[in-house]
Design an enzyme around this catalytic site. Structure first.
Site, PDB file in Angstrom:
ATOM      1  N   LYS A  98       0.897  -1.288  -0.335  1.00  0.00           N
ATOM      2  CA  LYS A  98      -0.043  -0.094   0.112  1.00  0.00           C
ATOM      3  C   LYS A  98       0.565   0.943   0.099  1.00  0.00           C
ATOM      4  O   LYS A  98       0.589   2.405  -0.639  1.00  0.00           O
ATOM      5  CB  LYS A  98      -0.617   0.009   1.656  1.00  0.00           C
ATOM      6  CG  LYS A  98      -2.092   1.170   1.212  1.00  0.00           C
ATOM      7  CD  LYS A  98      -1.497   2.295   1.669  1.00  0.00           C
ATOM      8  CE  LYS A  98      -2.408   3.918   1.814  1.00  0.00           C
ATOM      9  NZ  LYS A  98      -2.104   4.593   1.905  1.00  0.00           N
ATOM     10  N   ASP A 154      -6.856   1.032   0.879  1.00  0.00           N
ATOM     11  CA  ASP A 154      -6.597   0.533   2.286  1.00  0.00           C
ATOM     12  C   ASP A 154      -7.918  -0.097   2.623  1.00  0.00           C
ATOM     13  O   ASP A 154      -8.527  -0.295   1.969  1.00  0.00           O
ATOM     14  CB  ASP A 154      -6.202   1.940   2.274  1.00  0.00           C
ATOM     15  CG  ASP A 154      -7.001   2.958   2.238  1.00  0.00           C
ATOM     16  OD1 ASP A 154      -8.082   2.695   1.625  1.00  0.00           O
ATOM     17  OD2 ASP A 154      -6.397   4.173   1.530  1.00  0.00           O
TER      18      ASP A 154
END
Length: 411
Positions: free
Chosen positions: A267, A286
């Site tokens: 991420k 996310d």
DNA sequence: ATTCAACCTGGT
DNA sequence: CCAGGTTGAA
């Protein structure tokens, strides 16, 4: 043309192409400071805020009107002559065009996304001018190492704190409110400053938590691999330059390099790829984006409880979003993300409805910094009072009130 | 190859 | 319990 009384120059730019209020405070960069301005009652389009950002050698000050970006350069040494100031402003203008990527036509992109995606179409008018910044990769990398399992408000404090602790003050400047108070501005510290041995312990004591080691070790890795400082005091360190070269290689190769650092998973790597390495189609996934995907894009999963983000699921979500939005999927993602940010909601947009609306007391809590933007932004005619506990994307889906409530139940 | 707890800190 | 996750060990 420069306004002699304020030192601001004007860069013509439709507000639709860039909303400073949104872009500088939506969790891309964490180092812009916003100052409220006294509004000019004579001029309805007078700027509401001044925004300031400290670069290595100067502070850039920005304001925005409906038709212009107003910019001003401040540098440490006193009393530059007219020619020097002109040169500086010319440099700042070049920086602005690069940083805001003004060669990209955002209106065109919005059109494209809106035609591909009904959800986007329904929020685009209320969240216009949200574009991707082109940030410095080093600062961006450290900022997003800070972001893990964290909230925007604390990330901001941590990044400010990093700058204050590890880079000397560049200059001080009176705040624009005329109060006489001065603020001091620090550039973002170079890798060598964070590679120093005792940095980790110090960051711990400053409240960085387990991210302290990540930051220190990442800085150390960079400095050890690429060297700390070249001769000219004034320029980038080799490792910063090396990070920039990742712009020239493929997304996959660049991602592989980023993943070598500690505290950098998929991420965070994707955030850097998108926000500072020109990889426009990368969508950082996310938990928030995951929930949006489930609620509005028919992805599997439950809105209840917390689901593990497996690499496989991550890939599926990326693929889905690229399929929906196309080559600039990462940019589009940022619009959706911002539309559900609570911290963004409080930005001085007048409330249409009475604040006395009582009923919200037992509202099921929603995770994260989300809120009900519809309550304070102009509400579309199609979605009346129910909107008081719906996010922008919920409205977008045209869910009935009952469905909305249903989907929100957790546990 | 996959799953899962632990991790700092501060806010609800 | 959750926040724009990552790590290292089952």
């Amino acid at each position: 043309m420069t306004c002699s009384s304020t030192g601001f120059r004007a860069l013509p730019l439709p507000i639709i192409q860039l909303s400073l209020a949104a872009v500088l405070k939506c969790g891309q960069s964490f180092r812009w400071t916003a100052y409220p301005l006294k509004l000019d009652p004579e001029d309805a389009s007078s700027p509401t805020h001044e925004y300031r950002f400290c670069l290595r050698d100067r502070v850039v000050c920005l304001r925005q009107t409906a038709t212009n970006i107003l910019y001003r350069t401040v540098q440490p040494d006193p009393q530059p002559n007219a020619n020097q100031q002109e040169l500086r402003d010319a440099q700042t203008l070049l920086w602005l065009k690069d940083y805001f990527q003004l060669d990209v036509d955002l209106a065109l992109l919005y059109e494209e996304w809106g035609s591909r995606d009904k959800v986007f179409l329904s929020i685009q008018d209320r969240f216009s001018g949200i574009r991707m910044l082109r940030q410095d990769p080093w600062e961006n990398l450290i900022s997003f190492i800070c972001s893990s399992n964290n909230n925007i408000s604390r990330i901001t404090k941590m990044v400010q704190s990093l700058s204050k602790e590890y880079s000397p003050p560049l200059l001080s400047l009176p705040t624009p409110d005329g109060s006489g108070v001065k603020d001091t501005y620090h550039p973002f510290p170079p890798p060598s400053a964070l590679a120093h041995p005792d940095v980790s312990a110090r960051l711990r004591s400053l409240g960085f938590g387990y991210r302290a080691e990540f930051i220190h070790r990442t800085a150390k890795m960079l400095v050890e691999t690429h060297g700390d400082s070249i001769q000219p005091q004034d320029s980038d360190e080799p490792s910063e330059q090396w990070l920039r070269t990742l712009r020239d290689i493929s997304t996959e190769d660049a991602r592989a390099e980023l993943l070598k650092f500690v505290g950098v998973g998929r991420k965070v790597a994707d955030c850097v790829l998108l926000m500072s390495l020109d990889k426009t189609d990368v969508v950082p996934v996310d938990t928030h984006v995951h929930q949006i995907a489930i609620k509005h894009y028919g992805m599997k999963g439950s809105t209840k409880g917390k689901m593990n983000m497996t690499p496989k699921l991550y890939e599926e979500l990326c693929t889905k979003f690229v399929q929906v939005w196309g080559k600039y999927a990462g940019w589009a993602h940022s619009v959706l993300f911002t539309s559900d940010l609570k911290s963004f909601a409080l930005h001085g947009i007048p409330q249409p409805n009475s604040p006395l609306s009582s009923p919200v007391k037992n509202r099921k809590k929603r995770s994260r910094e989300m809120t009900d933007l519809v309550r304070i932004l102009p509400t579309p005619p199609s979605t009346p009072s129910v909107s008081e506990s719906a996010t922008a994307t919920e409205i977008a889906c045209n869910l009935s009130p009952a469905e909305r409530v249903k989907k929100r139940i957790r546990k």
